[in-house]
Design an enzyme around this catalytic site. Structure first.
Site, PDB file in Angstrom:
ATOM      1  N   CYS A   1      -4.862   5.982  -4.732  1.00  0.00           N
ATOM      2  CA  CYS A   1      -4.192   4.714  -4.410  1.00  0.00           C
ATOM      3  C   CYS A   1      -2.730   4.895  -4.808  1.00  0.00           C
ATOM      4  CB  CYS A   1      -4.851   3.581  -5.188  1.00  0.00           C
ATOM      5  SG  CYS A   1      -3.983   2.013  -5.021  1.00  0.00           S
TER       6      CYS A   1
ATOM      7  N   GLU B   1     -10.243   0.531  -6.046  1.00  0.00           N
ATOM      8  CA  GLU B   1      -9.346  -0.370  -5.323  1.00  0.00           C
ATOM      9  C   GLU B   1      -9.998  -1.695  -4.988  1.00  0.00           C
ATOM     10  OE1 GLU B   1      -7.293   0.502  -1.719  1.00  0.00           O
ATOM     11  OE2 GLU B   1      -6.577   2.394  -2.500  1.00  0.00           O
TER      12      GLU B   1
ATOM     13  N   CYS C   1       0.871  -1.176   0.000  1.00  0.00           N
ATOM     14  CA  CYS C   1       0.000   0.000   0.000  1.00  0.00           C
ATOM     15  C   CYS C   1       0.909   1.226   0.000  1.00  0.00           C
ATOM     16  CB  CYS C   1      -0.879  -0.028   1.247  1.00  0.00           C
ATOM     17  SG  CYS C   1      -1.896   1.435   1.393  1.00  0.00           S
TER      18      CYS C   1
HETATM   19  N1  LIG Z   1      -6.525  -2.220  -2.233  1.00  0.00           N
HETATM   20  C1  LIG Z   1      -5.150  -2.517  -2.511  1.00  0.00           C
HETATM   21  C2  LIG Z   1      -4.263  -2.270  -1.335  1.00  0.00           C
HETATM   22  C3  LIG Z   1      -4.204  -0.858  -0.919  1.00  0.00           C
HETATM   23  C4  LIG Z   1      -3.456  -0.009  -1.930  1.00  0.00           C
HETATM   24  C5  LIG Z   1      -3.299   1.386  -1.434  1.00  0.00           C
HETATM   25  N2  LIG Z   1      -4.414   2.162  -1.160  1.00  0.00           N
HETATM   26  C6  LIG Z   1      -2.155   2.177  -2.002  1.00  0.00           C
HETATM   27  O1  LIG Z   1      -2.064   3.369  -1.662  1.00  0.00           O
HETATM   28  O2  LIG Z   1      -1.311   1.633  -2.693  1.00  0.00           O
HETATM   29  C7  LIG Z   1      -4.991  -4.004  -2.888  1.00  0.00           C
HETATM   30  O3  LIG Z   1      -5.783  -4.844  -2.459  1.00  0.00           O
HETATM   31  O4  LIG Z   1      -4.051  -4.308  -3.637  1.00  0.00           O
END
Ligand SMILES: N[C@@H](CCC[C@H](N)C(=O)O)C(=O)O
Length: 325
Positions: free
Chosen positions: A228, A219, A77
């Protein structure tokens, strides 16, 4: 039990930090997932895109584990790592640190503020993998760079990459960005489907001018987010591959929650990406929760980081002015 929670955000992608390094909390794997589902629920007093568990590491200054709002664990993340970077650097009183994540130990460091008085951190996004097995994406080919996935769209072209969490990225125009195409594709690939058995983060990228792009991401495990970090990093790399931006050049990446800067590096055939942006604290609180039934919990008074919020609003106004011109 009582759990200290720190609400924070990177580009409006918001998280709850729970520090298992300084506290003796004992959570099973199942309880971490259930806590994420309960505390991230937007219908409650807390609500967030995910929980970042900060833990002791045998080989680094700290370890980050990321649980999405639906209780699934992500390997990485980017926006969360900036928040953890700040948290760990302030805890150990250093400007750089090494953070263990699921698939890599990553360097993080304090950077010059992206906007006055906005705590800013640079985090390394790596490894970058194009092998479709790394996502996984079930197609009859090994990589997909600017190629079609007919099950998703007859017109759009996608690049699939893991950084190392899975992403698909497509470059679009304003009309497509404003349409419901992204939502349709994202809900399909994040439901039961033959292509992406583990789901995938889906980004639509609109080039603004050289060195400036806009990215909106759906996401996996969350839905549409303000931003993200791994998606903005992956999207910057895709724009470099498609000749819209340059390797080693800073790219401003705008998103619904703010902006970050990304720089893509290439050494031999390996890419790494620097993700630079805010790590903003919102409030601290103590949550009284029965971990075997976390759905109802009591939240204590909130100690707000008011000036950080005010400063972030100024940055958002500044971004609004840029995007409207
Ligand atoms: N939802 C993503 C994980 C979180 C990613 C994040 N918000 C970021 O900033 O990179 C997943 O399940 O891969």
């Amino acid at each position: 039990m009582n759990i200290e929670v720190l609400k924070c955000h990177g580009s409006g992608n918001d998280f709850l930090i729970i520090d298992e390094m300084s506290h003796n909390y004992i959570f099973t794997e199942e309880k971490r997932a259930e806590l994420a589902k309960a505390l991230c629920n937007r219908q409650t007093e807390l609500g967030a895109d995910g929980i970042l568990f900060v833990m002791k590491s045998e080989k680094a200054d700290g370890r980050m584990r990321v649980f999405n709002a639906d209780g699934s664990e992500a390997s990485m993340c980017g926006n969360g790592l900036r928040c953890v970077a700040r948290y760990v650097c302030e805890l150990i009183n250093k400007e750089t640190a090494l953070i263990e994540t699921m698939k890599a130990d990553l360097l993080v460091k304090k950077e010059e503020d992206i906007y006055p008085e906005i705590p800013t951190y640079l985090v390394e996004i790596s490894p970058v993998l194009f092998d479709l097995k790394a996502l996984p994406l079930n197609l009859e080919k090994e990589v997909l760079v600017d190629g079609k996935i007919p099950e998703l769209s007859n017109d759009l072209t996608f690049t699939a990459l893991a950084v190392p969490n899975p992403h698909i990225v497509t470059i679009v125009d304003e009309q497509t960005l404003q349409s419901n195409v992204q939502e349709k594709i994202s809900t399909y690939v994040n439901g039961a489907n033959p292509l992406f058995p583990d789901g995938v983060n889906v980004s639509f990228v609109k080039p603004i001018q050289k060195g400036h792009i806009f990215v909106r991401t759906y996401e996996r495990g969350v839905g549409f987010t303000n931003a993200c970090g791994t998606a903005m990093s992956a999207s910057t790399l895709v724009t470099c591959l498609q000749g819209l931006n340059e390797l080693e050049q800073s790219v401003d990446v705008y998103n619904p929650g703010g902006k970050v800067r990304c720089v893509v590096h290439k050494n031999d055939e390996t890419y790494t990406i620097d993700l630079i942006g805010n790590a903003t604290y919102v409030y601290k609180t103590v949550v009284e929760v029965d971990v075997s039934n976390p759905t109802s919990f009591n939240c204590g008074s909130k100690e707000e980081f008011t000036s950080e919020g005010e400063q972030y609003q100024k940055l958002q106004q500044h971004i609004g002015q840029f995007l409207n011109n």
